[in-house]
Enzyme design. Structure first.
Site, PDB file in Angstrom:
ATOM      1  CD1 TRP A 145       0.808  -0.464   3.029  1.00 39.78           C
ATOM      2  CD2 TRP A 145      -0.641   1.155   3.539  1.00 39.78           C
ATOM      3  NE1 TRP A 145       1.135  -0.004   4.280  1.00 39.78           N
ATOM      4  CE2 TRP A 145       0.259   0.997   4.617  1.00 39.78           C
ATOM      5  CE3 TRP A 145      -1.643   2.113   3.641  1.00 39.78           C
ATOM      6  CZ2 TRP A 145       0.178   1.760   5.790  1.00 39.78           C
ATOM      7  CZ3 TRP A 145      -1.719   2.873   4.806  1.00 39.78           C
ATOM      8  CH2 TRP A 145      -0.812   2.696   5.859  1.00 39.78           C
ATOM      9  CD  GLU A 158       1.918  -3.812   9.422  1.00 41.90           C
ATOM     10  OE1 GLU A 158       1.623  -3.917   8.230  1.00 41.90           O
ATOM     11  OE2 GLU A 158       3.090  -3.837   9.859  1.00 41.90           O
TER      12      GLU A 158
END
Length: 770
Positions: free
Chosen positions: A324, A466
């Site tokens: 991304w 994350e």
């Protein structure tokens, strides 16, 4: 202003980081900043864009080609290599303006003499398959020199080998190395031609090395040239070896000086479209130019079937995969400087739609679930066990591949950004609308309708942070899904108006649904977390505020092994409010028009001390939002941290026991965003460009070229005024607005001045000094 990156003296401990720091490339291939005598142990690599291979059951990664610039020199039987002989002096440098790498090394030889070896090389931006080098030796004493140069076929691989059936032969004067990849059986050919005007030359086809020996006279300079070409089965249906051989033969006929001149002209053009000039801060100026350089050497200028991997072309790290990072952190630079490259980046996503469809089907969903780690086909290269536990050595289950669903929304965001910034809506007819609708269908099938609260929610995801996996209603993810639905409806209206035939065909394809009616219903009942009425803070995900409150310093004091992973099931950060990187703050930057300054500031102040910045993507976002709220000096350290990540080499090298070194193109793009979209304050809103600068202390002005809606402009932004100069060949006018000023049109060939006077000027000064 100096354009040269240089380092004096040779330090063995810097070989790896200097390989990143002194990189050259042209989008087709990247050449690590190694010295000519280096081999695979020093991570010498010619990394090819878009060519992948899988060895056995290991993960797929890019293919590194054999190194045709390999050269070693000996003097009177003494090997002159920095790896074996400590040099008397050594300089390694990189000219950013012309993308030329140089080294000069002085070795001590017998009887107190000295030999100086220089090499100047470039990866041609004019002929993308070509590398060239000019070498010179000069000795202070008569001596016998032996030069061995050719093609080093012992290639560095992380999960190789990838090249098989290697053969060496000579075609005319060209030395040729050919091989095939293991998985797809694609040919790879490297040709080398060395042009010596002295000595006796012999060629050993077994080792692919030329040997030139001669008696050197004291004080006399001996110069030679090498031309290297790389071709693969992806480049031509004909024999790549013949193309490579013809290329080096033609290069030798043209000569080094002619090739270098053409290469420099191409770089001059690229810098004319992208150079950002900062007056008043030389350190920031240099770091920003270096960041821009790193983006330019990896940009796919001639192919829409490749994109930019997370570590650029600096090697095989991160499997050479596209993340991304490209849409969120690199695309804005190319949108503003070279829309053709921006189009290539987004067309890559269109070409890999089938891979995204396969992934969605694999998990039981509709539409397109884009790969977290995308390679040539769009199938996901990400594994379920990405990190090893440093204490047990066992693989740890991570949820990057299957729960970072925001990747599909990131792709849609990128496509729509391209259309908005360029005005080129033909991308919708060229596959963009199909991608958008398939991503919307994926989210429709992934979403959960909560009958009690009568709303759609996005559950069980991992957001940009994350360290916290499998959370519900991540604010960033939900905001991007909402945008995807909005874009899906806008794309339908636009396609129906301008490309009715394409709309008819596609609407028939989606006739079985879910389609526009379902998207509309989901959008009307979709949940996106909002600011708390009292604190104004947006909860990052459901029950985030219930996690342990701990300072970053306290958390790090609990670390036992410096390489232990802080996220996952048992990571130290998992049960705390410490986050890996910008998450809510990134959402506030993407949708800055939806939130007040007070909301942005409250969230910046809340999340900043809780952010570990465990990713190079993170600091630039805090710089951007700091500038947006009028506090650029809060953001300046984050900008510098981002812009210097590859200059200092001070970046995270391991996650667990996994090596993740290499260059950081997302950080490079983030540095540009912080400077231009943050401190210079430029934002395109429909057809109006708003310029609301918040210059850091010491910055007197920022000057830059931009391409907006197909027209070229030059902006000079200072504390007193904004000067916009439009290129005479622009097709139409674009409207600009500054601090509290009325929008004004800037016609082709005209110059527009927006004065920062009175209240507006005071605001600009306050922003700079706060």
């Amino acid at each position: 202003m100096d354009w040269t990156v240089s380092e004096h003296g040779f330090e063995p401990g810097k070989v790896t980081t200097n390989g990143n720091k002194f990189m050259t490339g042209n989008g087709y291939m990247g050449f690590r900043g190694v010295l000519e005598e280096f081999g695979k142990e020093q991570l010498a690599a010619v990394t090819l864009a878009g060519l992948y291979d899988r060895a056995g059951d290991k993960w797929r990664e890019p293919v590194n080609a054999p190194n045709g610039l390999f050269t070693v020199i000996s003097c009177d039987g003494q090997d002159l290599s920095v790896l074996e002989t400590e040099p008397l002096a050594h300089t390694q440098s990189l000219d950013l303006h012309s993308a030329v790498h140089r080294r000069e090394t002085v070795f001590g030889i017998r009887d107190g003499g000295q030999l100086t070896y220089t090499a100047e090389r470039f990866v041609s931006m004019d002929q993308l398959h070509l590398l060239a080098v000019k070498c010179t030796v000069r000795s202070t004493a008569d001596c016998n020199l032996v030069i061995k140069t050719g093609i080093d076929g012992t290639v560095w691989d992380i999960n190789g080998p990838h090249l098989f059936e290697q053969q060496n032969r000579v075609i005319d004067r060209a030395l040729l190395n050919t091989a095939v990849t293991g998985e797809l059986k694609l040919p790879v050919a490297v040709a080398e031609l060395a042009d010596f005007g002295f000595g006796e030359q012999s060629i050993d086809t077994e080792t692919a090395l030329r040997t030139v020996s001669f008696d050197a006279k004291a004080g006399e300079a001996y110069e030679w040239f090498k031309y290297v070409a790389v071709f693969t089965g992806l480049d031509t249906e004909d024999e790549p070896a013949e193309w490579a051989a013809r290329t080096v033969q033609a290069a030798a006929e043209e000569g080094y000086a002619v090739l270098l001149d053409a290469h420099r002209r191409e770089w001059e053009t690229r810098w004319s479209r992208s150079d950002v000039r900062i007056e008043g801060d030389d350190e920031a100026q240099f770091a920003l130019r270096y960041s821009i350089y790193q983006l330019l050497i990896i940009a796919p200028t001639q192919s829409e079937k490749v994109s930019i991997p997370a570590r650029g072309l600096s090697g095989q790290v991160y499997k050479g995969a596209v993340f991304w990072d490209t849409e969120m952190f690199m695309l804005p630079f190319f949108l503003h400087s070279d829309p053709g490259i921006a189009r290539n980046l987004m067309m890559y996503r269109i070409h890999t739609l089938d891979g995204a469809r396969r992934k969605a089907a694999e998990y039981g969903y509709l539409g397109a679930f884009y790969a977290w780690e995308s390679q040539d086909s769009g199938d996901d290269a990400c594994t379920l066990f990405n990190v090893n536990d440093v204490f047990t050595g066992r693989p740890m289950r991570t949820y990057f591949r299957d729960k970072q669903v925001h990747i599909s929304a990131d792709v849609v965001h990128g496509i729509w950004q391209y259309i908005q910034f360029t005005g080129d809506d033909s991308m919708l007819a060229d596959g963009g609308a199909e991608v958008i609708w398939e991503c919307a269908r994926f989210f429709y099938s992934y979403a959960y309708y909560n009958p009690v609260k009568e709303r759609y929610e996005i559950l069980d995801v991992t957001g940009p942070d994350e360290y916290h996996e499998r959370v519900n209603n991540n604010a960033f993810t939900n905001a991007l899904v909402q945008e995807t639905l909005e874009i899906a409806l806008r794309a339908a209206s636009l396609l129906q108006d301008k490309y009715p035939d394409e709309y008819r065909v596609l609407s028939e394809q989606f006739a079985d649904g879910p389609f526009l009616a379902e998207f509309t219903d989901m959008l009307e009942h979709f949940y996106v977390p909002q600011p708390d009425p009292d604190s104004l803070v947006i909860e990052q995900f459901d029950r985030y505020f219930k996690l342990e409150e701990v300072t970053l310093a306290d958390l790090k004091s609990r670390v036992i092994n410096k390489n232990e992973y802080l996220g996952g099931g048992n990571g130290l950060a998992t049960t705390t409010r410490i986050l890996k990187q910008a998450d809510v703050v990134l959402m506030l930057n993407l949708f800055k028009g939806k939130f007040s300054k007070e909301v942005k500031q409250a969230n910046w102040e809340f999340y900043e001390p809780r952010t570990e910045h465990g990713s190079s993507l993170s600091p630039c976002i805090y710089a951007l939002v700091a500038a947006d709220i009028g506090s650029p000096d809060w953001g300046y350290p984050y900008f510098m941290r981002t812009a210097t990540v590859d200059l200092t080499g001070e970046s995270k090298q391991y996650v667990g026991d996994l090596y993740i070194g290499g260059t950081h193109p997302a950080a490079n793009g983030g540095a540009w965003m912080a400077a231009v979209l943050g401190f210079a304050g430029m934002q395109l809103d429909g057809r109006t460009v708003h310029v609301n600068p918040a210059l850091p202390e010491g910055w007197k002005s920022v000057e830059l070229p931009v391409v907006l809606l197909g027209g070229s402009y030059r902006l000079n932004i200072s504390r007193e005024e904004i000067i916009i100069t439009a290129a005479p060949d622009n097709s139409e006018a674009v409207t600009f607005a500054g601090f509290n000023s009325e929008p004004e049109s800037c016609s082709p060939g005209a110059q527009l001045r927006l004065q920062l006077t009175g209240k507006a000027q005071a605001a600009a000064v306050e922003n700079a000094e706060s």
